[in-house]
Design an enzyme around this catalytic site. Structure first.
Site, PDB file in Angstrom:
ATOM      1  N   GLY A  12       0.912  -1.163   0.105  1.00 31.20           N
ATOM      2  CA  GLY A  12      -0.062   0.027  -0.089  1.00 31.20           C
ATOM      3  C   GLY A  12       0.881   1.199  -0.180  1.00 31.20           C
ATOM      4  O   GLY A  12       2.294   1.271   0.182  1.00 31.20           O
ATOM      5  N   ASP A  13       0.275   2.421  -0.013  1.00 29.98           N
ATOM      6  CA  ASP A  13       0.808   3.732  -0.257  1.00 29.98           C
ATOM      7  C   ASP A  13       1.894   3.904  -1.370  1.00 29.98           C
ATOM      8  O   ASP A  13       2.988   4.606  -1.022  1.00 29.98           O
ATOM      9  CB  ASP A  13       1.603   3.890   1.199  1.00 29.98           C
ATOM     10  CG  ASP A  13       0.645   3.803   2.525  1.00 29.98           C
ATOM     11  OD1 ASP A  13      -0.393   4.181   2.303  1.00 29.98           O
ATOM     12  OD2 ASP A  13       1.042   3.154   3.286  1.00 29.98           O
ATOM     13  N   GLU A  14       1.765   3.339  -2.496  1.00 31.60           N
ATOM     14  CA  GLU A  14       2.710   3.396  -3.408  1.00 31.60           C
ATOM     15  C   GLU A  14       2.657   4.541  -4.315  1.00 31.60           C
ATOM     16  O   GLU A  14       3.393   4.778  -5.273  1.00 31.60           O
ATOM     17  CB  GLU A  14       2.585   2.127  -4.517  1.00 31.60           C
ATOM     18  CG  GLU A  14       2.601   0.616  -3.669  1.00 31.60           C
ATOM     19  CD  GLU A  14       1.446   0.027  -3.052  1.00 31.60           C
ATOM     20  OE1 GLU A  14       0.623   0.667  -3.013  1.00 31.60           O
ATOM     21  OE2 GLU A  14       1.587  -1.078  -2.871  1.00 31.60           O
ATOM     22  N   LYS A  16      -0.665   5.334  -5.655  1.00 27.19           N
ATOM     23  CA  LYS A  16      -1.814   5.049  -6.562  1.00 27.19           C
ATOM     24  C   LYS A  16      -2.625   6.127  -7.005  1.00 27.19           C
ATOM     25  O   LYS A  16      -3.082   6.251  -8.006  1.00 27.19           O
ATOM     26  CB  LYS A  16      -2.516   3.814  -6.177  1.00 27.19           C
ATOM     27  CG  LYS A  16      -1.760   2.347  -5.874  1.00 27.19           C
ATOM     28  CD  LYS A  16      -2.584   1.226  -5.356  1.00 27.19           C
ATOM     29  CE  LYS A  16      -3.213   1.656  -3.920  1.00 27.19           C
ATOM     30  NZ  LYS A  16      -2.180   1.688  -3.252  1.00 27.19           N
ATOM     31  N   ALA A  39      -8.077   3.279   3.191  1.00 24.84           N
ATOM     32  CA  ALA A  39      -7.255   3.759   2.023  1.00 24.84           C
ATOM     33  C   ALA A  39      -6.978   5.161   2.432  1.00 24.84           C
ATOM     34  O   ALA A  39      -7.517   5.965   2.785  1.00 24.84           O
ATOM     35  CB  ALA A  39      -7.676   3.417   0.783  1.00 24.84           C
ATOM     36  N   GLY A  40      -5.862   5.713   1.749  1.00 28.72           N
ATOM     37  CA  GLY A  40      -5.735   7.210   1.730  1.00 28.72           C
ATOM     38  C   GLY A  40      -5.008   7.515   0.407  1.00 28.72           C
ATOM     39  O   GLY A  40      -3.732   7.251   0.252  1.00 28.72           O
ATOM     40  N   HIS A  41      -5.724   8.343  -0.490  1.00 29.90           N
ATOM     41  CA  HIS A  41      -4.702   8.724  -1.734  1.00 29.90           C
ATOM     42  C   HIS A  41      -4.847  10.295  -1.611  1.00 29.90           C
ATOM     43  O   HIS A  41      -5.709  10.915  -1.346  1.00 29.90           O
ATOM     44  CB  HIS A  41      -5.586   8.276  -2.958  1.00 29.90           C
ATOM     45  CG  HIS A  41      -5.532   6.679  -3.097  1.00 29.90           C
ATOM     46  ND1 HIS A  41      -6.309   6.134  -3.997  1.00 29.90           N
ATOM     47  CD2 HIS A  41      -4.804   5.718  -2.534  1.00 29.90           C
ATOM     48  CE1 HIS A  41      -6.393   4.929  -4.034  1.00 29.90           C
ATOM     49  NE2 HIS A  41      -5.206   4.742  -2.965  1.00 29.90           N
ATOM     50  N   GLN A 225      -4.886  -0.062  -1.117  1.00 30.17           N
ATOM     51  CA  GLN A 225      -3.904  -1.096  -0.233  1.00 30.17           C
ATOM     52  C   GLN A 225      -2.942  -1.668  -1.400  1.00 30.17           C
ATOM     53  O   GLN A 225      -2.486  -0.890  -2.159  1.00 30.17           O
ATOM     54  CB  GLN A 225      -4.725  -2.248   0.381  1.00 30.17           C
ATOM     55  CG  GLN A 225      -5.618  -1.741   1.466  1.00 30.17           C
ATOM     56  CD  GLN A 225      -6.811  -0.995   1.284  1.00 30.17           C
ATOM     57  OE1 GLN A 225      -7.500  -1.853   0.571  1.00 30.17           O
ATOM     58  NE2 GLN A 225      -7.073   0.062   1.867  1.00 30.17           N
ATOM     59  N   GLY A 307      -1.931   8.701  10.158  1.00 28.46           N
ATOM     60  CA  GLY A 307      -0.715   9.648  10.633  1.00 28.46           C
ATOM     61  C   GLY A 307       0.506   8.997  11.047  1.00 28.46           C
ATOM     62  O   GLY A 307       1.422   9.333  11.359  1.00 28.46           O
TER      63      GLY A 307
END
Ligand code: IMP
Length: 430
Positions: A12-14, A16, A39-41, A225, A307
């Site tokens: 995740g966090d790539e 995207k 998720a966080g984009h 993710q 965070g």
């Protein structure tokens, strides 16, 4: 064939969100298919930074319809909050621009509390979830006890009754963990307003997509993710409860495989992970701190949703090779290459040594993975600032070499490299 699936190839966090944002400029529809507001984009457009948890990143393009698929679990109250905050940032979000599947499952306040209760009960063995109620919501889904977004289309009294029954049913579990019970009626009430707000957005997404695809519309499936957090293919049990891999896009939207043209894996140029579970290339100390950043910038390695500081390390090609295989990647996009500028030496984990044996793919058990010693290949670094590069031949030789070597080791072409957070900070390679 009009479907492109975009997958996180790591934990995740790539990046995207920005990858989808880039692809959306030539798409008609962007569709999310798994996960929820875990998720966080983050996407930067000029001076505006958009943080998306549930709404697909396609919403930033006016001519794109954004879809939330049946594979998702949706907290309606948080979704309304997100839509309202995006509206305050100037985005036009009406039912013609956002379509929510009637078959997605609803995260109730009980799911959120149960997530917390289970993590507490696990103590040192905790998964490190985002505490958004994701696992308990999927558990109710597979246990055939969930409430679906389509239920918000029912008579409001019936919907309220279903919610309060579901909340009441989990109170015994909460009490067992020593946690306060929830008031079923109050919990249901907080959802009724959200149900009213969201009702016009709810449709049968599978039929919607089928008709769109038949009429030649181009669809980007937005993964959340990453492959190593997949319930089947990730480092179980330190995973999420859905299928973020390519197969999940088909079941999570209700579309057939013959429409798929490209499967793009997004990978950071180094490794990060949040939450528990093994991470063979994890580093502590100066290198990890440099990769992580101080937290002063939104692109530093701190969770968008929680965070939490992310664990950082050298690029794990063993995991990437596995992601290429599990997803059938047709290409890779490498993000955050600019963060690697300034190192004298860069390392790639090309295999693991476990109990004296070489492994080119990750082993199945976490016990073995905990004992994995990365076999590193060393590559020269570069000093130049690459944030202004837009073509492959503008990158320094050592950076080109890094990209080439990663592609060789995974046996997947790398077609794009991001060199900064802005939309245009991208090197495309054809
Ligand atoms: P859950 O999805 O909240 O149940 O969390 C399960 C695991 O997946 C935890 O290790 C989380 O940190 C991780 N996780 C869930 N969503 C994301 C994400 O969007 N990025 C990175 N890690 C995530």
């Amino acid at each position: 064939m009009p479907i492109t699936i975009l997958i996180g190839a790591q934990w995740g966090d790539e990046g995207k969100g920005r990858a989808v944002d880039w692809l959306a400029s030539s798409a008609d529809i962007v569709a999310r298919y798994a996960g929820g507001d875990n998720a966080g984009h983050t996407v930067a457009l000029g001076s505006e930074v958009y943080k998306l948890h549930l709404v697909p990143s396609g919403i930033l393009h006016e001519n794109v319809v954004s879809i939330m698929g049946n594979g998702m679990v949706i907290n309606p109250v948080n979704l309304v909050r997100e839509i309202q905050s995006l509206r305050e940032q100037g985005l036009d979000i009406g039912p013609e621009r956002l379509v929510i599947s009637s078959r997605a499952h609803i995260i109730t306040p009980a799911h959120v509390e149960l997530d917390r209760a289970r993590e507490l009960a696990l103590g040192d063995e905790k998964i490190g979830t985002t505490l958004r109620g994701i696992g308990p919501a999927y558990l109710d889904k597979t246990n055939r006890a969930g409430i679906r977004t389509g239920d918000m289309l029912l008579d409001i009294e019936v919907f309220a009754e279903r919610l309060s029954v579901a909340v009441a049913a989990t109170n015994a579990d909460l009490q067992q963990q020593g946690l306060a019970s929830l008031d079923p009626t109050a919990a249901a009430e907080s959802y009724l307003e959200a149900a009213d707000y969201l009702r016009p957005y709810i449709k049968d997404v599978s039929i919607y997509l089928h008709e769109a695809l038949k009429s030649g519309k181009r669809v980007v499936c937005e993964g959340a993710q990453g492959t190593m957090l997949d319930i089947d293919h990730g480092s179980y049990p330190f995973v999420t409860s859905s299928s973020p891999t390519a197969g999940g896009a088909l079941t999570g939207l209700g579309v057939g495989p013959l429409f798929v043209e490209r499967v793009i894996g997004v990978a950071k140029a180094f490794s990060t992970r949040v939450g528990g579970g093994p991470m063979p290339t994890e580093l502590n100390g100066e290198i990890a701190d440099r990769l992580r950043g101080t937290g002063a910038n939104f692109w530093d390695e701190y969770g968008t949703t929680t965070g939490r500081p992310r664990r950082c390390g050298w690029l794990d090609v063993v995991m990437l090779r596995y992601a290429a295989s599990v997803n059938g990647l047709s290409e890779l996009m490498l993000t955050k290459m600019d963060i690697l500028s300034g190192f004298d030496e860069l390392k790639l984990a090309v295999a693991y040594q476990i109990d004296g044996r070489r492994h080119d793919y990750p082993p199945v058990t976490n016990e073995q993975l905990e004992r994995a010693v990365p076999i590193y290949e060393s590559l020269p670094g570069w000093r130049d600032d690459i944030t202004g590069c837009r073509a492959l031949d503008e990158l320094p030789g050592a950076a080109r070499n890094y990209v080439k070597r990663v592609a060789e080791l995974c046996d997947v072409p790398i077609r794009s490299v991001s060199v900064g957070p802005e939309r245009e900070q991208l090197v495309t390679i054809f």
